[in-house]
Write an enzyme that holds these catalytic residues in place. Structure first.
Site, short mmCIF file in Angstrom:
data_model
loop_
_atom_site.label_atom_id
_atom_site.label_comp_id
_atom_site.label_asym_id
_atom_site.label_seq_id
_atom_site.Cartn_x
_atom_site.Cartn_y
_atom_site.Cartn_z
CE LYS A 53 -3.90 2.41 1.11
NZ LYS A 53 -4.57 2.24 2.41
CB VAL A 54 2.55 3.21 -2.25
CG1 VAL A 54 3.54 2.09 -1.98
CG2 VAL A 54 1.88 3.05 -3.62
CB SER A 55 1.06 8.14 -1.40
OG SER A 55 1.21 8.18 -0.01
CB THR A 107 -2.20 11.31 -2.10
OG1 THR A 107 -1.75 10.06 -2.64
CG2 THR A 107 -3.19 11.94 -3.06
CB ALA A 108 -1.77 14.41 2.37
CG HIS A 148 -5.74 8.02 7.43
ND1 HIS A 148 -6.44 7.87 6.25
CD2 HIS A 148 -4.55 7.38 7.23
CE1 HIS A 148 -5.73 7.17 5.38
NE2 HIS A 148 -4.57 6.86 5.95
#
Length: 270
Positions: A53-55, A107-108, A148
């Site tokens: 799991k990655v951005s 991504t943020a 989150h």
């Protein structure tokens, strides 16, 4: 043995509970690494994991080695990153400010860079996610970029939301917000992996009580209410299948970022 890496956040442990615990028929045994996404973004550069799991923002550096899977990730509506401050009220107040972010290839942060192009802050500091809100509250940072569960808990730190970058993104593009992607090494069977992960998602929805203890054990002292709201927001129809709308959102994000010189261009996602 499948080498799998994802974060300890409730949405990820909820999604992968069945796969990790041998509840998906035909799936191999799994060796899990739990790590924040800023860590997986970096370690995936060396091909450290079979599935990770990655951005979405990290994809331009990873798609030569990995393939995007259409299931298991985080993308949706009303779930974007927030810019928090103690007392600043306007975006232009961030000009020259010190802003804490959770990772350079998250991504943020990519959304923040696109949003703040006209009033660039003075300094960016990459810090562990758990230190961002306390740091802003204590005056260590002028602003913080959070993700989150912070969406639900920032008022407890006495902070103010200056901007909802997901709301900004949806207003600008009409797309859902791409956050976290599931990648698989290109030499592996992507169809089989997609099927196993989708089965794990579907098991989680059918038996939400089955993963409760597992999720809670990794939830970093989150309340049961916050954990439940976290899962409800970040595990949705796009988690089961990105579909055309999900792929279009990711392509638009990375296309805009490449046009702005923020990421290398990519040839395609599929």
């Amino acid at each position: 043995m499948l080498n799998l890496a994802f974060s300890p956040c409730p949405n990820d442990t909820f999604v992968f509970h069945a796969l990790v615990h041998g509840l998906v028929p035909g799936a191999p045994a799994v060796d899990v690494t739990y790590a924040d996404v800023d860590v997986t973004n970096t370690r995936a550069l060396d091909g450290a994991f079979d599935v990770v799991k990655v951005s979405y923002a990290a994809l331009p550096w990873l798609l030569d080695r990995y393939r995007l899977l259409p299931t298991g990730g985080a993308l949706g509506h009303g779930c974007g990153p927030l810019v928090l401050t103690r007392d600043r009220r306007r975006p232009e107040d961030l000009a020259g400010a010190t802003v804490a972010v959770p990772g350079e290839r998250t991504t943020a942060y990519l959304l923040f860079r696109l949003w703040s192009a006209g009033f660039a802050p003075g300094r960016i500091e990459v810090v562990p996610f758990a230190e961002i809100m306390p740091g802003v509250a204590a005056g260590r940072f002028d602003a913080g970029l959070v993700i989150h569960e912070a969406r639900f808990t920032y008022p407890e730190h006495g902070l103010t939301m200056l901007a909802d970058l997901g709301e900004w993104w949806e207003g600008e593009t009409g797309h859902p917000i791409p956050l976290g992607a599931i990648l698989a090494r290109r030499e592996l069977n992507a169809d089989a992996l997609t099927g196993w992960i989708r089965s794990s998602v579907e098991y989680a929805w059918r038996h939400p009580e089955a993963s409760a203890d597992y999720v809670a054990s990794h939830a970093q002292e989150m309340s049961a209410d916050v954990t439940g709201r976290h899962i409800d927001l970040y595990v949705n129809e796009f988690t089961a299948d990105l579909g055309d709308a999900g792929h279009a959102a990711v392509a638009d994000l990375l296309g805009r970022a490449a046009a702005a010189g923020l990421v290398p261009p990519i040839a395609g996602l599929r």
